[in-house]
Motif scaffolding. Structure first.
Motif, PDB file in Angstrom:
ATOM      1  N   ILE A  51      -1.911 -10.084   7.649  1.00  0.00           N
ATOM      2  CA  ILE A  51      -2.103  -8.637   7.674  1.00  0.00           C
ATOM      3  C   ILE A  51      -0.712  -8.034   7.793  1.00  0.00           C
ATOM      4  CG2 ILE A  51      -3.138  -6.697   8.903  1.00  0.00           C
ATOM      5  CD1 ILE A  51      -5.238  -8.709   9.988  1.00  0.00           C
ATOM      6  N   SER A  52      -0.294  -7.312   6.760  1.00  0.00           N
ATOM      7  CA  SER A  52       1.092  -6.856   6.693  1.00  0.00           C
ATOM      8  C   SER A  52       1.180  -5.339   6.640  1.00  0.00           C
ATOM      9  CB  SER A  52       1.785  -7.462   5.467  1.00  0.00           C
ATOM     10  OG  SER A  52       3.188  -7.284   5.522  1.00  0.00           O
ATOM     11  N   GLY A  53       2.145  -4.806   7.356  1.00  0.00           N
ATOM     12  CA  GLY A  53       2.305  -3.368   7.455  1.00  0.00           C
ATOM     13  C   GLY A  53       2.743  -2.716   6.150  1.00  0.00           C
ATOM     14  N   SER A  54       2.368  -1.471   5.999  1.00  0.00           N
ATOM     15  CA  SER A  54       2.840  -0.579   4.958  1.00  0.00           C
ATOM     16  C   SER A  54       2.607   0.819   5.527  1.00  0.00           C
ATOM     17  CB  SER A  54       2.082  -0.808   3.639  1.00  0.00           C
ATOM     18  OG  SER A  54       2.616   0.012   2.608  1.00  0.00           O
ATOM     19  N   ALA A  55       2.579   1.834   4.690  1.00  0.00           N
ATOM     20  CA  ALA A  55       2.382   3.191   5.199  1.00  0.00           C
ATOM     21  C   ALA A  55       1.805   4.075   4.106  1.00  0.00           C
ATOM     22  CB  ALA A  55       3.716   3.768   5.690  1.00  0.00           C
ATOM     23  N   VAL A  56       1.228   5.207   4.512  1.00  0.00           N
ATOM     24  CA  VAL A  56       0.694   6.143   3.523  1.00  0.00           C
ATOM     25  C   VAL A  56       1.823   6.742   2.680  1.00  0.00           C
ATOM     26  CG1 VAL A  56      -1.393   6.702   4.815  1.00  0.00           C
ATOM     27  CG2 VAL A  56       0.698   8.045   5.194  1.00  0.00           C
ATOM     28  N   ASP A  74       9.271   3.857  -2.480  1.00  0.00           N
ATOM     29  CA  ASP A  74      10.111   2.698  -2.799  1.00  0.00           C
ATOM     30  C   ASP A  74      10.079   1.659  -1.683  1.00  0.00           C
ATOM     31  OD1 ASP A  74      10.765   3.990  -5.130  1.00  0.00           O
ATOM     32  OD2 ASP A  74      12.711   4.705  -4.423  1.00  0.00           O
ATOM     33  N   ILE A  75      10.171   2.129  -0.429  1.00  0.00           N
ATOM     34  CA  ILE A  75      10.108   1.209   0.716  1.00  0.00           C
ATOM     35  C   ILE A  75       8.812   0.410   0.677  1.00  0.00           C
ATOM     36  CG2 ILE A  75       9.999   0.980   3.240  1.00  0.00           C
ATOM     37  CD1 ILE A  75      11.285   3.769   3.398  1.00  0.00           C
ATOM     38  N   CYS A  76       7.698   1.154   0.607  1.00  0.00           N
ATOM     39  CA  CYS A  76       6.385   0.529   0.760  1.00  0.00           C
ATOM     40  C   CYS A  76       5.995  -0.332  -0.430  1.00  0.00           C
ATOM     41  CB  CYS A  76       5.321   1.602   0.994  1.00  0.00           C
ATOM     42  SG  CYS A  76       5.541   2.507   2.539  1.00  0.00           S
ATOM     43  N   ARG A  90      -1.834   0.455   5.075  1.00  0.00           N
ATOM     44  CA  ARG A  90      -1.129   1.695   4.744  1.00  0.00           C
ATOM     45  C   ARG A  90      -1.403   2.701   5.869  1.00  0.00           C
ATOM     46  NH1 ARG A  90      -2.599   1.627  -1.759  1.00  0.00           N
ATOM     47  NH2 ARG A  90      -1.210  -0.134  -2.250  1.00  0.00           N
ATOM     48  N   THR A  91      -0.514   2.675   6.850  1.00  0.00           N
ATOM     49  CA  THR A  91      -0.730   3.370   8.111  1.00  0.00           C
ATOM     50  C   THR A  91      -0.259   4.819   8.053  1.00  0.00           C
ATOM     51  OG1 THR A  91      -0.397   1.266   9.238  1.00  0.00           O
ATOM     52  CG2 THR A  91      -0.284   3.244  10.594  1.00  0.00           C
ATOM     53  N   GLY A  92      -1.031   5.691   8.693  1.00  0.00           N
ATOM     54  CA  GLY A  92      -0.631   7.082   8.851  1.00  0.00           C
ATOM     55  C   GLY A  92       0.052   7.293  10.189  1.00  0.00           C
ATOM     56  N   ILE A  93       0.039   8.524  10.680  1.00  0.00           N
ATOM     57  CA  ILE A  93       0.639   8.851  11.976  1.00  0.00           C
ATOM     58  C   ILE A  93      -0.249   8.270  13.071  1.00  0.00           C
ATOM     59  CG2 ILE A  93       1.239  10.733  13.543  1.00  0.00           C
ATOM     60  CD1 ILE A  93       1.659  12.456  10.993  1.00  0.00           C
ATOM     61  N   VAL A  94       0.319   7.388  13.887  1.00  0.00           N
ATOM     62  CA  VAL A  94      -0.445   6.738  14.952  1.00  0.00           C
ATOM     63  C   VAL A  94      -0.363   7.594  16.212  1.00  0.00           C
ATOM     64  CG1 VAL A  94      -0.698   4.674  16.368  1.00  0.00           C
ATOM     65  CG2 VAL A  94      -0.007   4.473  13.962  1.00  0.00           C
ATOM     66  N   LEU A  95      -1.523   8.003  16.719  1.00  0.00           N
ATOM     67  CA  LEU A  95      -1.571   8.854  17.904  1.00  0.00           C
ATOM     68  C   LEU A  95      -1.678   8.006  19.160  1.00  0.00           C
ATOM     69  CD1 LEU A  95      -3.965  11.716  16.743  1.00  0.00           C
ATOM     70  CD2 LEU A  95      -1.481  11.522  16.477  1.00  0.00           C
ATOM     71  N   SER A  96      -0.657   8.114  20.007  1.00  0.00           N
ATOM     72  CA  SER A  96      -0.615   7.359  21.260  1.00  0.00           C
ATOM     73  C   SER A  96       0.276   8.101  22.242  1.00  0.00           C
ATOM     74  CB  SER A  96      -0.061   5.954  21.022  1.00  0.00           C
ATOM     75  OG  SER A  96       0.246   5.316  22.241  1.00  0.00           O
ATOM     76  N   SER A 155     -12.756 -10.638   9.047  1.00  0.00           N
ATOM     77  CA  SER A 155     -13.550 -10.384   7.835  1.00  0.00           C
ATOM     78  C   SER A 155     -12.970 -11.211   6.696  1.00  0.00           C
ATOM     79  CB  SER A 155     -13.544  -8.896   7.486  1.00  0.00           C
ATOM     80  OG  SER A 155     -14.062  -8.121   8.543  1.00  0.00           O
ATOM     81  N   PRO A 156     -13.407 -12.458   6.546  1.00  0.00           N
ATOM     82  CA  PRO A 156     -12.754 -13.396   5.626  1.00  0.00           C
ATOM     83  C   PRO A 156     -12.841 -13.042   4.148  1.00  0.00           C
ATOM     84  CG  PRO A 156     -14.761 -14.348   6.562  1.00  0.00           C
ATOM     85  CD  PRO A 156     -14.493 -13.103   7.323  1.00  0.00           C
ATOM     86  N   THR A 157     -13.659 -12.077   3.775  1.00  0.00           N
ATOM     87  CA  THR A 157     -13.749 -11.699   2.357  1.00  0.00           C
ATOM     88  C   THR A 157     -12.833 -10.526   2.001  1.00  0.00           C
ATOM     89  OG1 THR A 157     -15.594 -10.179   2.746  1.00  0.00           O
ATOM     90  CG2 THR A 157     -16.144 -12.479   2.246  1.00  0.00           C
ATOM     91  N   LEU A 158     -12.225  -9.895   3.010  1.00  0.00           N
ATOM     92  CA  LEU A 158     -11.432  -8.694   2.752  1.00  0.00           C
ATOM     93  C   LEU A 158      -9.978  -9.026   2.424  1.00  0.00           C
ATOM     94  CD1 LEU A 158     -12.784  -6.240   5.483  1.00  0.00           C
ATOM     95  CD2 LEU A 158     -13.560  -6.549   3.117  1.00  0.00           C
ATOM     96  N   HIS A 159      -9.422  -8.304   1.459  1.00  0.00           N
ATOM     97  CA  HIS A 159      -8.017  -8.469   1.096  1.00  0.00           C
ATOM     98  C   HIS A 159      -7.566  -7.230   0.333  1.00  0.00           C
ATOM     99  CE1 HIS A 159      -8.979  -9.302  -3.173  1.00  0.00           C
ATOM    100  NE2 HIS A 159     -10.080  -9.844  -2.672  1.00  0.00           N
ATOM    101  N   GLY A 160      -6.255  -7.097   0.147  1.00  0.00           N
ATOM    102  CA  GLY A 160      -5.711  -5.957  -0.575  1.00  0.00           C
ATOM    103  C   GLY A 160      -5.355  -4.807   0.351  1.00  0.00           C
ATOM    104  N   PRO A 161      -5.113  -3.613  -0.206  1.00  0.00           N
ATOM    105  CA  PRO A 161      -4.664  -2.476   0.607  1.00  0.00           C
ATOM    106  C   PRO A 161      -5.802  -1.798   1.363  1.00  0.00           C
ATOM    107  CG  PRO A 161      -4.793  -1.838  -1.692  1.00  0.00           C
ATOM    108  CD  PRO A 161      -5.101  -3.306  -1.655  1.00  0.00           C
ATOM    109  N   PHE A 162      -5.476  -1.345   2.571  1.00  0.00           N
ATOM    110  CA  PHE A 162      -6.408  -0.583   3.404  1.00  0.00           C
ATOM    111  C   PHE A 162      -5.658   0.609   3.988  1.00  0.00           C
ATOM    112  CE2 PHE A 162      -8.294  -4.698   3.113  1.00  0.00           C
ATOM    113  CZ  PHE A 162      -9.663  -4.477   3.121  1.00  0.00           C
ATOM    114  N   ASN A 163      -6.181   1.802   3.748  1.00  0.00           N
ATOM    115  CA  ASN A 163      -5.587   2.990   4.352  1.00  0.00           C
ATOM    116  C   ASN A 163      -5.950   3.030   5.832  1.00  0.00           C
ATOM    117  OD1 ASN A 163      -4.470   3.862   1.930  1.00  0.00           O
ATOM    118  ND2 ASN A 163      -6.263   5.076   1.377  1.00  0.00           N
ATOM    119  N   ALA A 164      -4.955   2.833   6.691  1.00  0.00           N
ATOM    120  CA  ALA A 164      -5.179   2.803   8.137  1.00  0.00           C
ATOM    121  C   ALA A 164      -5.011   4.218   8.682  1.00  0.00           C
ATOM    122  CB  ALA A 164      -4.212   1.829   8.801  1.00  0.00           C
ATOM    123  N   VAL A 165      -6.013   5.045   8.384  1.00  0.00           N
ATOM    124  CA  VAL A 165      -6.036   6.443   8.791  1.00  0.00           C
ATOM    125  C   VAL A 165      -7.469   6.810   9.165  1.00  0.00           C
ATOM    126  CG1 VAL A 165      -4.078   7.133   7.331  1.00  0.00           C
ATOM    127  CG2 VAL A 165      -6.398   7.206   6.399  1.00  0.00           C
TER     128      VAL A 165
END
Length: 296
Positions: free
Chosen positions: A107-112, A137-139, A160-166, A212-222
């Motif tokens: 599971i690898s980081g990226s961003a919106v 370009d970064i992502c 693909r992470t958005g603004i994390v509220l903490s 979830s062993p069947t899941l792969h590819g990009p996920f918008n983490a928002v």
């Protein structure tokens, strides 16, 4: 499970440690001296990838990278932002490829920021009309390097992470002082969209992807309900019982932040379609409830 985590002492990584420490055995990669941390049976710290046996790791969570909005984007800082992500991710993929019994999941980081600046259109993972700018370009390269770890033995999920509220840090911590003094308010037009997620939800989404062993590819983490900058400012001010009447003009933002101002003046209206379709349930789908849960 035996899970190797990079960026494990950052905002999301620290929350993951707390969530997983009773369930899994964690190996944390850190740039700090390992003597600073208490080594336990559940959590060990390493400084180098060479200290990790990827044949004995069940999963990798790659969250490492220089904070993108901590400093003005000089050429030196842009290089640091890029290569702190690209170099380690490339090395991780090589280690996974070289293993005889590699981890089942990375599971690898990226961003919106992958999508670049967008308007009011709803953006799902299928969106391909990217705006060509630094954040994309970064992502884009970051994700491509992570995909190299993929095989019939290893699936790759991209966050693909958005603004994390903490309350522990991140973008919200930078906003709070001005809002506490009643000096907060919209930035520029205030109509740019902000895609956000509560810290608990991103931790649980990572855990969901892990199991979830069947899941792969990009996920918008928002969260499913992005808001405009004006709406976000008002919700945060309401949470703190303060006004939100001061607007920072676009020219002032550019004067203060240079090229990095683009992150504040433009946004994306991102929807977590893949996570929703997979059955993930957000605990905090709406902003007021997310802010109300935090100790602000």
């Amino acid at each position: 499970m035996r899970i190797f985590v990079t960026g494990g002492t950052g905002l999301i990584g620290s929350a993951l440690q707390k969530y997983w420490r009773e369930q899994h055995q964690l190996i944390i990669l850190t740039r700090q001296p390992v003597t600073k941390f208490q080594q336990t049976a559940a959590i060990t710290y390493v400084n180098q990838l060479q200290n990790v046996d990827f044949n004995a790791v069940d999963a990798v969570v790659n969250l490492a990278g220089e904070p993108i909005a901590d400093k003005r984007w000089t050429d030196k800082q842009k290089h640091r932002i890029c290569h702190s992500r690209w170099q380690l991710t490339e090395q991780l993929s090589e280690c996974i490829q070289a293993a005889e019994t590699p981890p089942a999941c990375m599971i690898s980081g990226s961003a919106v920021g992958y999508y670049g600046r967008q308007g009011t259109e709803f953006i799902t993972e299928e969106h391909s009309a990217f705006y060509p700018e630094f954040s994309h370009d970064i992502c884009a390269r970051w994700e491509n390097l992570a995909r190299r770890a993929g095989s019939d033995k290893t699936r790759v999920c991209l966050l693909r992470t958005g603004i994390v509220l903490s309350e522990q840090g991140g973008a919200l911590a930078k906003m709070l002082p001005a809002f506490r003094f009643g000096l907060g308010g919209p930035i520029g037009s205030g109509q740019q969209y902000m895609s956000w997620i509560h810290i608990d939800d991103i931790v649980k989404l990572i855990d969901f992807l892990l199991h979830s062993p069947t899941l792969h590819g990009p996920f918008n983490a928002v969260a499913p309900k992005p808001v405009t900058n004006k709406e976000f400012s008002q919700a945060l001010a309401d949470r703190l019982n303060r006004p939100a009447k001061l607007t920072m003009p676009a020219f002032m933002v550019r004067l203060l932040f240079g090229e990095m101002a683009d992150l504040l003046l433009y946004g994306q209206r991102v929807i977590p379609q893949q996570a929703l379709d997979a059955g993930f349930k957000f605990q905090y789908p709406k902003l007021p409830a997310a802010l109300a849960d935090l100790d602000l």
